[in-house]
Scaffold this active site. Structure first.
Site, PDB file in Angstrom:
ATOM      1  N   HIS B 267       0.844  -1.205   0.000  1.00 29.01           N
ATOM      2  CA  HIS B 267       0.000   0.000   0.000  1.00 29.01           C
ATOM      3  C   HIS B 267       0.881   1.258   0.000  1.00 29.01           C
ATOM      4  CE1 HIS B 267      -3.711   2.288   1.174  1.00 29.01           C
ATOM      5  NE2 HIS B 267      -2.827   3.066   1.762  1.00 29.01           N
ATOM      6  N   GLU B 268       1.820   1.309   0.923  1.00 30.76           N
ATOM      7  CA  GLU B 268       2.700   2.485   1.003  1.00 30.76           C
ATOM      8  C   GLU B 268       3.585   2.594  -0.241  1.00 30.76           C
ATOM      9  OE1 GLU B 268       1.984   4.590   3.216  1.00 30.76           O
ATOM     10  OE2 GLU B 268       0.814   3.302   4.543  1.00 30.76           O
ATOM     11  N   HIS B 271       1.817   4.665  -2.728  1.00 31.29           N
ATOM     12  CA  HIS B 271       2.025   6.096  -2.442  1.00 31.29           C
ATOM     13  C   HIS B 271       3.418   6.529  -2.917  1.00 31.29           C
ATOM     14  CE1 HIS B 271      -1.561   7.061  -0.128  1.00 31.29           C
ATOM     15  NE2 HIS B 271      -1.342   6.116   0.763  1.00 31.29           N
ATOM     16  N   GLU B 297      -4.422   8.375  -2.540  1.00 30.89           N
ATOM     17  CA  GLU B 297      -4.999   7.125  -2.028  1.00 30.89           C
ATOM     18  C   GLU B 297      -5.309   6.183  -3.183  1.00 30.89           C
ATOM     19  OE1 GLU B 297      -4.846   6.762   1.121  1.00 30.89           O
ATOM     20  OE2 GLU B 297      -5.894   4.845   1.347  1.00 30.89           O
TER      21      GLU B 297
END
Lengths: 499, 499
Positions: B267-268, B271, B297
């Site tokens: 997930h990160e 980003h 997001e």
């Protein structure tokens, strides 16, 4: 200006902002050394440069002129506040003396030369670096002359004074001449005695890195490092950075030999304890900062050379070393480890030198950088002058320039005038340690138990908490009864190596 | 002003300084989360606050007014420069709308309330936090109203707009109403089908932390994270920080279960790749930054939810998981691991929710924070309204407030208006992933080989490199053919969970 504030308060507020900006720089620099991936270098350099420029703008702001004049006329200020004002004025005079463009040119030339120097050093090729070093020398000289005009000091003193306020070449030269006369014969005596005592017993590696880290941490705690306000990490060049509330020590470990890494950590711990011991009530004020590089170096050398290489401390440390690495037998006895840690040997490399031969390295550099700045020594002639000086001071001729005038980064990255502080720091460390033992006779026994409380208590009270409220000589005189001189250093060497 | 510079260039220089100051802040905040000893908190807070105040001064400098007016009248600017100017004006209007004292009061009230909230959450004692939360709500409202007056937006929109430019509650409400109507029945269908497929096979721990770190790094490299421009570390709350050239991802590991930690890292990484893919030629310009929290997001959810929880990617990952932890047998087959990573379950906690039930958590918070700000819901009545909303949206009643309105930090530390961006981001992620697969049909097969090149190439070109040169809706329309809506999100859920 806020009319409810006095000029002095206005200055305090502005310098507080400057101090916090400087603290942010400290954290960014630590991160650069310890964590930053290579690809982050350009962005980091831009961040650092931005904060530095903003700091320069704060300190050269024309509005400060009136505040300083008005505050200096304020008769209600107490001595700490007056010393604070003196330190502010000093920083402003130095900042104003040099225009931003020259600062940038010195910094860029130093950075460019440093990159070339790495390669020149690897290839022992001094010729390749001559043009870049000449440019750095010229710019450093331009900077020194600008400072000289503003400060009323000789060019060399103007540089030296940036590292150690009030230090002057004319005062250093006779002290160094005295040491240069004393040390060669003394070193011969030490070496003869060392040889008579028989060979060192080797401590064979490899030494587990995790065990080294744990031992270092244990020893730092013994000395008094507060891990709630600091960390120990690893970097290519060991240093002590961060901020007083959050001190960041770094070291490097070798699997082949744990001894230099541990002593390196203890050296940085001495720097760290000075910072951690600065008075919190003067935090963010110029007067609340460490006095200068001589006292800073005195604190690291006091911990490393005076305390941690003493027979007493080694008696405490030796069993913990045996436990850390599973060592046993005669090589691991305290006596043999103490011999390792006080071994004297003439060598080419300053950073590997013991405390007996170290001053010769510094004296050589002091003479050579003074001569290069004065125009008495051409850059092209540096290798020859180096070889001549080494022969005179240490009886050695370097086989190449990598082991000679290419070994240290200082001249190549622009840090001229720094070298003397190492030996002045060693002298101050001897003075302070002797005075501490006179005041607190229990110190040696305490060190033998790994208890630094009496020593650190005395240093806190006599050095750390006084920060920059007094000059280095005033601090030394109050703490030891005399201004900086080499008497205690020579006595220490006599006592440790020939008694 | 330097007469050789145009007003636009003058603005670029000033915003470049602001950007570098912001980058320095990013590194200091990362260090605070990952390295700082507890005793460093006060000094760090002072450093951060100093840099923030200096940034605020830069952007509210009265001199900027004329530069902005003059630059806006400059007809020679290209579209990127115009978008840059729009972003500058936007930042300045927001900064000027709120005086420094209110910024400080919101920040202090949020920090104080956050401290009390930790305790209140631990004790599930909402009553204890009512006064502090009321104060935060009042100050956030004061801030919202000040922004509202300056921006000509409703109070709630003024907050929302700070996280996602141009987002409006009136546009979000019908989308959320549609999802709120769709999801309960859909979830029932998914759960029925999930149950019919039989129970999950458990993956028993413990899982070696070093092996988890290594696996995470391997997966990050597959996705395309550039370790020459970033790091992976550990912190209490996972985040993606640092600067585009030096991105700092953090995660936390549990020995009991490696799966959430790995997916958190991915997930990160989403980003991070957005930041690493921003156009270097617009670095330090407002237009060169990520567009807003919806697209940010969308990038993390696209990598995590769309790509890394796909059957294709799990087929690539499963053997590497088996190798990392020495797993074997049916539980370690890709099919079972994929079921773990797409398991649906109604629960109390937002951050533990799957992608099917997650929107309900967001919709509830959007409704409640809107009502609290509008004065339609008293703070005292929050637990009751929460229970009612949970019952309506998820059919659950929290047994206590720790599992209810005390679970998230957002309201307590002042981040009102943030929640909608999570679900808007999930919608955008679905739209983008569908469009990427239409444009590059090879994407699923590539993911099955652990090859993110086609997907990342498409994202780089259509999202990352466009930075803030267009609005979120313009970016989405150019990339996917339509502005933000829930069609693709619903289609994704249908396809993954009921096809």
């Amino acid at each position: 200006m806020n009319p409810s504030k006095t000029p002095y308060q206005e200055l305090e507020d502005r310098f507080e902002r400057l101090a916090k900006l400087g603290q942010a720089l400290g954290v960014l620099q630590w991160d650069m050394a310890c964590n930053m991936p290579a690809g982050g270098a350009e962005a980091r350099s831009a961040q650092l440069s931005t904060l530095k420029v903003m700091g320069h703008e704060l300190i050269t702001d024309p509005a400060l002129a009136d505040f300083l004049d008005a505050a200096e006329a304020d008769r209600t200020l107490n001595p700490w506040q007056q010393a604070n004002l003196t330190a502010m004025r000093r920083r402003r005079v130095r900042a104003l003396a040099i225009d931003a463009d020259l600062v940038r040119r010195v910094s860029e030339a130093g950075a460019a030369c440093e990159m070339l120097w790495r390669d020149a050093k690897a290839k022992a090729d001094f010729k390749a670096i001559v043009p870049a070093l000449t440019e750095v020398r010229d710019l450093v000289l331009e900077r020194a002359e600008a400072l000289s005009a503003a400060l009323g000091l000789d060019s060399y003193d103007a540089l030296l004074d940036g590292f150690e306020p009030d230090a002057r070449a004319a005062a250093i030269a006779p002290v160094f001449a005295d040491l240069a006369a004393f040390l060669p014969g003394f070193t011969d005596d030490v070496l003869a005695r060392q040889e008579a005592a028989g060979p060192l017993l080797a401590l064979p590696g490899p030494f587990d890195l995790a065990a080294q880290r744990k031992l270092c941490r244990l020893m730092m705690e013994a000395v008094g490092f507060d891990f709630d306000h600091g960390r120990l990490d690893e970097s290519h060049h060991p240093f002590c950075g961060g901020v007083p509330e959050d001190i960041r020590i770094t070291t490097r470990y070798s699997e082949d030999d744990f001894m230099p890494g541990l002593m390196g950590v203890l050296h940085e711990t001495g720097h760290a304890l000075y910072e951690q011991g600065l008075p919190a009530e003067w935090r963010y004020r110029p007067v609340g900062r460490a006095r200068g590089m001589v006292l800073h170096e005195s604190q690291s050398l006091l911990v490393e050379m005076q305390a941690c290489r003493s027979a007493e401390f080694i008696a405490f440390a030796a069993p913990r070393m045996r436990e850390a690495f599973g060592g046993s037998g005669p090589a691991w006895e305290a006596g043999n480890i103490h011999r390792h840690y006080t071994w004297v040997e003439r060598g080419f490399i300053r950073v590997d030198a013991d405390e007996v031969t170290y001053p010769a390295h510094v004296i050589l550099r002091f003479r050579l950088e003074s001569a290069m700045l004065a125009g008495d020594l051409a850059i092209n002639d540096l290798p020859g002058a180096w070889a001549e000086g080494m022969e005179e001071l240490l009886g050695l001729t370097p086989p190449d320039d990598a082991l000679g005038c290419l070994q240290d980064i200082h001249w190549y990255d622009g840090a001229w005038g720094y070298f003397p502080t190492y030996t002045l720091g060693a002298m101050a460390a001897s003075q302070l340690f002797a005075a501490a033992r006179r005041a607190r006779p229990e110190i040696p026994d305490a060190l033998a138990r790994g208890d630094f409380t009496p020593l650190m208590g005395w240093l806190r009270e006599n050095i750390h908490r006084k920060a920059s409220s007094r000059s280095t000589d005033q601090l030394l005189e109050e703490a030891t009864g005399s201004v900086l001189d080499a008497t205690a250093f020579k006595a220490h060497l006599q006592s440790r190596y020939l008694a």
